[in-house]
Design an enzyme around this catalytic site. Structure first.
Site, PDB file in Angstrom:
ATOM      1  N   ASP A  86     -43.409  40.285  35.483  1.00  0.00           N
ATOM      2  CA  ASP A  86     -42.240  40.009  36.321  1.00  0.00           C
ATOM      3  C   ASP A  86     -42.485  40.635  37.691  1.00  0.00           C
ATOM      4  O   ASP A  86     -42.393  41.855  37.866  1.00  0.00           O
ATOM      5  CB  ASP A  86     -40.979  40.583  35.679  1.00  0.00           C
ATOM      6  CG  ASP A  86     -39.720  40.151  36.422  1.00  0.00           C
ATOM      7  OD1 ASP A  86     -39.845  39.450  37.441  1.00  0.00           O
ATOM      8  OD2 ASP A  86     -38.618  40.516  35.965  1.00  0.00           O
TER       9      ASP A  86
ATOM     10  N   ASP B 121     -51.034   4.340   0.980  1.00  0.00           N
ATOM     11  CA  ASP B 121     -50.114   5.416   1.386  1.00  0.00           C
ATOM     12  C   ASP B 121     -50.642   6.044   2.658  1.00  0.00           C
ATOM     13  O   ASP B 121     -51.831   6.370   2.757  1.00  0.00           O
ATOM     14  CB  ASP B 121     -49.991   6.467   0.279  1.00  0.00           C
ATOM     15  CG  ASP B 121     -48.951   7.522   0.631  1.00  0.00           C
ATOM     16  OD1 ASP B 121     -49.340   8.595   1.104  1.00  0.00           O
ATOM     17  OD2 ASP B 121     -47.758   7.245   0.444  1.00  0.00           O
TER      18      ASP B 121
ATOM     19  N   ASP C  78     -45.186   3.669   2.627  1.00  0.00           N
ATOM     20  CA  ASP C  78     -45.810   3.044   1.460  1.00  0.00           C
ATOM     21  C   ASP C  78     -45.952   1.546   1.714  1.00  0.00           C
ATOM     22  O   ASP C  78     -44.990   0.886   2.122  1.00  0.00           O
ATOM     23  CB  ASP C  78     -44.982   3.287   0.199  1.00  0.00           C
ATOM     24  CG  ASP C  78     -44.918   4.762  -0.161  1.00  0.00           C
ATOM     25  OD1 ASP C  78     -45.930   5.450   0.054  1.00  0.00           O
ATOM     26  OD2 ASP C  78     -43.864   5.221  -0.637  1.00  0.00           O
TER      27      ASP C  78
ATOM     28  N   GLU D 291      11.493  -3.398 -32.002  1.00  0.00           N
ATOM     29  CA  GLU D 291      10.961  -4.742 -31.785  1.00  0.00           C
ATOM     30  C   GLU D 291       9.437  -4.754 -31.946  1.00  0.00           C
ATOM     31  O   GLU D 291       8.866  -5.687 -32.519  1.00  0.00           O
ATOM     32  CB  GLU D 291      11.360  -5.226 -30.401  1.00  0.00           C
ATOM     33  CG  GLU D 291      12.858  -5.403 -30.217  1.00  0.00           C
ATOM     34  CD  GLU D 291      13.246  -5.607 -28.766  1.00  0.00           C
ATOM     35  OE1 GLU D 291      12.386  -5.371 -27.912  1.00  0.00           O
ATOM     36  OE2 GLU D 291      14.407  -5.982 -28.505  1.00  0.00           O
TER      37      GLU D 291
ATOM     38  N   ASP E  61      12.466 -12.514 -28.999  1.00  0.00           N
ATOM     39  CA  ASP E  61      13.621 -12.570 -28.118  1.00  0.00           C
ATOM     40  C   ASP E  61      13.692 -11.340 -27.215  1.00  0.00           C
ATOM     41  O   ASP E  61      14.705 -11.100 -26.562  1.00  0.00           O
ATOM     42  CB  ASP E  61      14.913 -12.706 -28.917  1.00  0.00           C
ATOM     43  CG  ASP E  61      15.170 -11.469 -29.776  1.00  0.00           C
ATOM     44  OD1 ASP E  61      14.237 -10.638 -29.905  1.00  0.00           O
ATOM     45  OD2 ASP E  61      16.278 -11.328 -30.297  1.00  0.00           O
TER      46      ASP E  61
ATOM     47  N   ASP F 198      17.772 -12.010 -37.275  1.00  0.00           N
ATOM     48  CA  ASP F 198      18.836 -11.062 -36.981  1.00  0.00           C
ATOM     49  C   ASP F 198      19.565 -10.615 -38.252  1.00  0.00           C
ATOM     50  O   ASP F 198      20.026  -9.474 -38.345  1.00  0.00           O
ATOM     51  CB  ASP F 198      19.836 -11.684 -36.011  1.00  0.00           C
ATOM     52  CG  ASP F 198      19.222 -11.896 -34.625  1.00  0.00           C
ATOM     53  OD1 ASP F 198      18.207 -11.238 -34.326  1.00  0.00           O
ATOM     54  OD2 ASP F 198      19.757 -12.722 -33.854  1.00  0.00           O
TER      55      ASP F 198
ATOM     56  N   ASP G  63      32.544 -18.692 -12.925  1.00  0.00           N
ATOM     57  CA  ASP G  63      33.819 -18.047 -13.218  1.00  0.00           C
ATOM     58  C   ASP G  63      34.957 -19.046 -12.967  1.00  0.00           C
ATOM     59  O   ASP G  63      34.708 -20.224 -12.692  1.00  0.00           O
ATOM     60  CB  ASP G  63      33.979 -16.785 -12.377  1.00  0.00           C
ATOM     61  CG  ASP G  63      33.888 -17.075 -10.892  1.00  0.00           C
ATOM     62  OD1 ASP G  63      33.955 -18.261 -10.506  1.00  0.00           O
ATOM     63  OD2 ASP G  63      33.726 -16.122 -10.097  1.00  0.00           O
TER      64      ASP G  63
END
Length: 1416
Positions: free
Chosen positions: A452, A652, A728, A1036, A1057, A1118, A1247
């Protein structure tokens, strides 16, 4: 400011001319308005556009402006012309000793005081900011500077205090001082002569100008203030410290020096500059220096530490450091000192410019305080000592010069040859030094020290010395400031030499670095060593191959900051191995010494054979790199090698990546540090000269470099096939002679390019050729090694992951199915701890046994170009197993395993389509050929049913492949029979979409504690009741399982049902059940179903009073459910009188069968007379059998809408329409719209509302053959279905209106219907038949006659007819929109465009009269 526009000039005029025009406009009387400035700007634009040149004073006189077009602009131009024409002439003669300066006509409008001045007002902060913005980059005293300030003064009429405030805001401290000096001199010169109204007895000019009635005296002070700016001494502009940024080609040290100079020039005296420069040195540095400081934690450190950290950083365009001399016969001259910065102003001693005050010739220096310490002469200073000036470098001495000067002039060539030569590297100049002394460690007799020439003293690290060396503290001034606690003086002699035999020099004292970082050879030694410092010519490392042209693109062209990852410590064994690997790479030329930025850690790894491998961790560099796409998609499929090419050879390449060079600008990204043992010596740094392994783009770059050589070889031997992947290479040829010729040509060509062919790894037929972990035989391909599945429970997570990775690698060549793989993968779910121990279930261990058996079939056939490609798709609940094969081949070509993409249920048909598409893509990429035939293991009936009923748009894609698809069953021919070792669930039975004639019928039902079934075929075969858990749903299921167990293995019709069981079984019919079993009992259901070759699933209503046999048999089931009380039986049968008549309990057989109905309040309200059929509650047993209708109300904004809702009681399909009014006519319109969507019902149950009981509505239903019945509203056994639907629709409407408050009612209702019909209903209820695509009614042709039917024509208007954005639930709505229904027998459709051809009659009933305008 005021009425003035911005000082920025418009296009077509210079800034000085624009400011002249603005100042001239200020003389207008009355004062200018904003419109005057706008006219002035419009005039400049017009002049520039018409004259095609910028406006100037000479070209833009008053005649250039057309009168009357731009307001008062001609007056502004006339005033400017008058003032500039009457300007004063050239100055008079000056003193004879000074030459007068050349006269230039002024380009700035002179200072005037005519016109009405504005009233005084103080500056606003915004005005000060605007002024500073206009003159920010202008020199003080320039034309733009003066004119901008003049305009500001004319508008604000400032006082001296205001002007001083303005000066402090816009000018630097140096300019403020110079301006104040100039202003004081101008006031002193003008006060006694030309100032009008100035009375010295009343105070100074500044005080008198501040008075409110100062008048012209203030104007004169303002003119002098402006003139003082104009009279400022010219000096080079100093860049403000606030705008200094480190340049791309500027070192960090130069940048900090320039920043210090600007701070000294722009900050007032006495202001501490150290904190400011500490922050600005980091904030304004470039990114590379900032990252270095961030990485070392020096962001807030002092400037000295920052300079030390960035000392090794150099810009990319920076040339090498200035050398003392270069090799050659002659040495260069002395190094020239850096040019001094010119002074910012005149010398304060002599008031002249051009020199600093310290160099002023008028400066008087006193005599020295004492005699010269060198020659003892009291007449001169030490710096002027003639003895010091005559000393040479060769003589040495304590007074060495500051720089090492060349010695060419003082020595001859012979003397130069006798001197020692210190060769210095260009990056870190170092030299070997031999040391001796009483305080040195015995091992430190030779060391490498840094040369230096800027260091005054030599520095040694403390670890080179013994512990008790004599020391005294030392204060060292360096780039980072003064260091007081780091360095010591070694008070003892030290001998140094560059050669073992000398010559030696002795230094009495030397600096010691207690941080053990520096070993520096300073000027005190260099001046006495009698050596020549030189830089030798660069020795280039050996050339690597012929591929010396580096790739132009590697992914780092954007030049990000190089990584700075510290090197982690290594133990002694790894460090020795790493040093050996680096030494061999350095000898091969793969790396070279490096002193630039960047670092990535390195470490060695021991291979299984005991050798060491060099690993460079480039993960940070890879993160900064832009990936380059590879030319090949991955490893090639070796089964694609045709069988007619039997001769194979494999090559190779050794160290293939190390043949591709790298440009110097990218080497900092591949730099690394080689640590030293214990850190006793400086670490050595290297960087790759070639592509390193571990770089993300190295494989792609290597493929691109090798592409052209291999292409040339392939073109020369077109009949052969060349397969390559990375380093390869596999070559396949038809004959032995061609293979030998091609191998020799290719090997020679690769060697010419610099590649090394590993002859010891070359393999060829007739023996199997290894390539990419596989063995290529003459007719087949096998794997070199297979994983050993010696797995026992428990097993560690690492072992299981390793086994699964190996299985994934070999799964393409062995018949491993997806099911056992899925079992092993499922054991990894939810495990986060890498040290976890996994316990395998018995089923998973059984899957391992299946995999072990599959691995025994390690073979795949090679591709035969003469045979077509065939495929097999094997679908399971764990995933798909796909096979590619050819007819007559001993083994398949490839196996593929694809897992489920998600956990949702997917139809089998869709999975089949995805498997076929995946196989097609693999066949095209590997064999460049399409597949001729696809085989699968799905039943044809199940697949046909999915195609007919699914609404998935991908059904069309499967239909395109339909001619190539064939059902092979569960045992396909070929070598993969071990794929199917057991039958897959729900793939064996052939499901039928219609009842199977003459087949056995199974009826099942269940209650809370009991399940029941009955078998029927022409007569009742078997019936039974079984106990069930505490759940009606499980009851059921129990009845169904018992019936399936009792039924013989023959075609079966199942009638239930239960909506739940029906949905489950229909899901199995469509092949869409892929979820894991939610209930363990379902596994029994699966096994029972697999016993029957064909199955039909039907649904029957338990509360239906129909007389058909299916309902009767369901009622009989039923009866098999014994209940404790008649009320429970009545609740189960829902007031079914026919079922009540078959009450099985003998204890109450004498009871009246109507007694439960008599006690039931619901039955009394529905059927008070006991026999009215119109009030009987019924539900349909087929689509469009029985509907229920209701009217509900929905309020939206200010309107209340009547929603007419119609629900099919069988499938739940719904339609609704919104009407403003509630009349019989609107009810009929709603029913007609429902018929369009759902078809015509047989029965309608409503109805007892007035609209449904009106004669008009009853007559309408009779005309269309619709049986109308009524019920009591809000009854849970009757109207519950339509009431629940009302609530759902209103809830959906509220949601859509909440999302979009302004959504029209028609669109909101359409979305609600779409949501209800398409999403809320189960998918199995949405077949094309069940969505009521009824056959369209006959349409009247346009050319035919209009039918003449009833005089009652009911018109309706479908929603969405006039709105193109409406998206309805079904295409049928679009097809039928815009029409009318003619009530004829049979009813016909009338297109809307034909309605004008005849008169459209409407109902004339009295109840319809108020709504006549809304009909139709």
């Amino acid at each position: 400011m005021g009425n003035s526009p911005s000082y920025n000039p418009p296009a077509g005029i210079s800034p000085s001319d624009w400011l002249n025009l603005l100042q001239s406009a200020q003389r207008l009387n009355p004062r200018p308005s904003p419109s005057d400035f706008t006219d002035l700007k419009n005039y400049i634009h017009w002049f520039h556009k018409t004259q095609k040149k910028p406006w100037t004073f000479t070209s833009g006189g008053p005649a250039s402006c057309p009168p009357g077009k731009f307001g008062r602009v001609p007056l502004v131009l006339a005033t400017l012309n008058e003032v500039l024409s009457n300007d004063e002439g050239a100055p008079g003669a000056s003193a004879p000793e000074e030459q007068p300066p050349p006269y230039d006509p002024p380009a700035v409008l002179p200072i005037i005081s005519e016109g009405n001045r504005n009233r005084h007002r103080a500056w606003a902060l915004r005005e000060l900011q605007d002024i500073k913005k206009e003159i920010e980059n202008k020199a003080p005293g320039s034309q733009v500077w003066i004119q901008t300030l003049r305009l500001a003064i004319l508008q604000a009429d400032p006082t001296p205090a205001d002007l001083e405030q303005l000066c402090q805001y816009i000018a630097s401290p140096v300019d403020q001082t110079a301006h104040m000096t100039s202003l004081t001199a101008a006031i002193a010169a003008e006060a006694a002569n030309t100032l009008q109204g100035f009375n010295p007895q009343n105070g100074t000019l500044t005080q008198q100008s501040a008075q409110p009635n100062a008048g012209d005296l203030r104007s004169q002070y303002q003119n002098l203030w402006l003139q003082a700016w104009k009279n400022l001494p010219t000096r080079p502009s100093v860049q403000p410290w606030s705008t200094i940024v480190q340049g791309p080609a500027e070192s960090y040290v130069e940048f900090v020096n320039r920043l210090q100079i600007s701070l000294a020039d722009n900050l007032p005296d006495g202001v501490p500059k150290e904190p400011i420069i500490d922050s600005l040195s980091y904030a304004n540095a470039n990114k590379e220096c900032q990252q270095i400081l961030q990485g070392r934690g020096l962001v807030a450190a002092p400037v000295g530490q920052k300079l030390q950290a960035c000392a090794h950083w150099a810009p990319k365009t920076k040339q090498p450091a200035i050398l003392v001399h270069t090799p050659g016969p002659k040495m260069p001259g002395p190094r020239q000192p850096a040019p001094k910065r010119p002074p910012p102003g005149p010398c304060y001693r002599c008031l002249k410019e051009g020199h600093w005050a310290r160099d002023c010739p008028t400066k008087t220096t006193g005599p020295p305080p004492g005699p010269c310490p060198i020659c003892k002469d009291p007449s001169h200073w030490k710096r002027d000592c003639p003895t010091l000036k005559s000393k040479k470098l060769i003589e040495g001495g304590p007074s060495a010069p500051q720089i090492i000067t060349p010695i060419t002039d003082s020595l001859s060539e012979a003397e130069l040859e006798c001197l020692l030569s210190i060769p210095l590297a260009r990056s870190r100049p170092s030299v070997a030094v031999y040391l001796s002394g009483p305080w040195l460690q015995p091992s430190q007799n030779q060391a490498l020290m840094l040369v230096d020439t800027g260091a005054e003293n030599t520095v040694l690290p403390q670890n080179w010395l013994v512990r008790d060396y004599p020391r005294t503290p030392a204060a060292v001034l360096g780039a980072g400031g003064i260091s007081r606690n780091r360095y010591n003086w070694l008070q003892g002699p030290l001998t140094l030499a560059l050669k073992p035999e000398g010559p030696f020099i002795t230094i009495p004292k030397i600096l010691v670095d207690t941080f053990d970082k520096w070993q520096i050879l300073g000027r005190d030694v260099l001046s006495r060593l009698q050596a020549s410092i030189s830089i030798p010519e660069e020795v280039h490392p050996p050339v690597v191959g012929v591929l010396d042209a580096p790739p132009s693109h590697i992914g780092l062209e954007h030049l990000p900051p190089p990584p700075e990852v510290p090197q982690f410590p290594l133990n002694l064994e790894r460090l020795q191995a790493l040093q050996d690997l680096v030494h061999r790479s350095l000898e091969a030329g793969y790396i070279s010494p490096w002193d630039g930025p960047g670092n990535n850690p390195v470490f060695p790894v021991r291979k299984p054979n005991g050798a060491w491998r060099f690993v460079h961790d480039l993960r940070v560099t890879n993160a900064l790199t832009k990936p380059i796409p590879a030319l090949s998609p991955g490893p090639p499929d070796l089964t694609a090698i045709p069988t007619h090419l039997p001769h194979i050879i494999c090559l190779d390449l050794k160290d293939a990546f190390f043949q591709i060079p790298v440009e110097d600008r990218f080497r900092s990204y591949f730099a690394f540090t080689l640590p030293t043992p214990g850190g006793l010596q400086p670490h050595r740094r290297f960087a790759w000269r070639v592509l390193p392994q571990g770089f993300i783009n190295s494989p792609a770059l290597f493929e691109r470099a090798l592409q052209e050589p291999l292409r040339q070889v392939s073109a020369a031997f077109s009949q052969s096939l060349l397969v390559s992947y990375m380093d390869d290479i596999l070559y396949v040829s038809p004959t032995e002679e061609q293979r030998l010729q091609c191998y020799q040509t290719m090997a020679a060509h690769l060697r010419d390019l610099g590649f090394q062919v590993a002859s010891e790894k070359t393999r060829q037929t007739p023996s199997p050729v290894p390539f990419l972990g596989q063995m290529v035989h003459e007719r087949m391909v096998t794997y070199q090694s297979l994983p050993t599945l010696q797995i026992s429970s428990p097993i560690s997570l690492h072992q299981l992951q390793t086994v699964l990775g190996d299985l994934q690698w070999v799964s393409r060549g062995t018949p491993t199915t997806r099911r056992p793989l899925q079992l092993l993968y499922s054991s990894l779910k939810g495990i986060d701890d890498p040290r976890a121990i996994i316990h395998l279930s018995p089923e998973q261990q059984q899957g391992i046994a299946e995999l072990r058996q599959a691995l025994s079939h390690n073979a795949r056939s090679r591709y035969n170009e003469q045979e077509p490609l065939l495929a097999y798709v094997h679908l399971t609940r764990a995933g798909s197993t796909l096979v590619l094969f050819q007819k007559g081949a001993q083994f398949p070509l490839a196996y593929f395993q694809t897992p489920l993409t998600d956990n949702q249920a997917s139809p089998w048909g869709l999975l089949l389509l995805l498997g076929c598409q995946y196989l097609q893509a693999q066949a095209l990429s590997s064999y460049a050929k399409t597949i001729l035939k696809y085989y699968h293991n799905l039943p044809k009936t199940s697949l046909d049913n999915w195609i007919q009923s699914s609404e998935d748009p991908r059904v069309q894609e499967l239909l395109q492949l339909w001619p190539q698809i064939s059902s092979q069953g569960i045992q396909p021919p070929g070598p993969w029979k071990t794929l199917v070792t057991r039958a897959e669930v729900f793939l064996t039975p052939q499901f039928s979409p219609e009842p199977i004639p003459a087949a056995l019928c199974l009826f099942s039902d269940g209650a809370a504690r009991r399940g029941a079934y009955c078998l029927w075929k022409d007569h009742l075969l078997d019936f039974q009741a079984v106990p069930a858990p505490e759940s009606a749903q499980k009851g059921e299921l129990a009845g169904l399982l018992a019936g399936l167990a009792a039924a013989p293995p023959e075609p079966l019709n199942i009638w239930v049902d239960s909506k739940y069981l029906y949905s489950l079984l229909r899901t199995l019919v469509l092949g869409a059940w892929l979820q894991p079993d939610p209930v363990p009992s379902y596994a029994l259901l699966y096994k029972s179903l697999l016993r029957h070759p064909a199955i039909f699933v039907g649904h029957v209503r338990s509360h239906s009073s129909a007389s058909h046999p299916i309902a009767s048999l369901n009622n009989y089931v039923d009866q098999l459910l014994p209940l404790e009380t008649p009320e429970q039986w009545h609740k189960l049968t829902h007031c079914n009188s026919r079922a009540l008549s078959r009450w099985p309990n003998p204890r109450i057989s004498a009871w009246d069968p109507r007694s439960p109905a008599t006690l039931c309040e619901t039955c009394q309200r529905l059927n008070p007379t006991g026999g009215g059929k119109m009030r009987t509650i019924q539900r349909g047993w087929a689509p469009n059998h029985i509907w229920q209708a209701d009217i509900t109300h929905y309020k939206y904004k200010q309107f209340t809408y009547a929603l007419h809702v119609f629900v099919d009681t069988y499938s739940g399909a719904t339609h609704a329409s919104a009407k403003r009014g509630l009349t019989t006519q609107t009810t009929i319109e709603g029913l007609l719209e429902a018929i369009v969507h759902l078809g015509r019902p047989k029965k309608l149950n409503t109805d007892q509302g007035a609209n449904y009981t009106s004669k008009t509505f009853v007559r309408f239903c009779q005309q269309f053959g619709i049986s109308l019945s009524h019920h009591v509203p809000y009854n849970p056994t009757s109207s519950g279905l339509v009431e629940r639907t009302n609530g759902l629709l209103k809830l959906l409407l509220s949601k859509y209106h909440l999302d979009e408050p302004h959504l029209p009612m028609t669109q909101a209702l359409s979305r609600a219907l779409w949501t209800h019909n398409q999403i809320n209903l189960l998918p199995i209820l949405k077949t094309r038949w069940e969505l009521h695509h009824s056959p369209p009614l006959a349409v009247i042709s346009e050319g035919g006659e209009t039918p003449k039917g009833s005089d009652k024509l009911f018109l309706y208007k479908l929603p969405g007819q006039n709105n193109r954005r409406w998206l309805g639930p079904l295409p049928a709505l679009v097809e039928a929109s815009g029409g009318a229904l003619l009530a004829t027998n049979p009813p016909v459709w009338v297109p809307w465009r034909l309605l004008k051809a005849f008169k459209c009659l409407k109902n004339d009933g009295p109840e319809d009269a108020p709504n006549r305008s809304s009909d139709g």
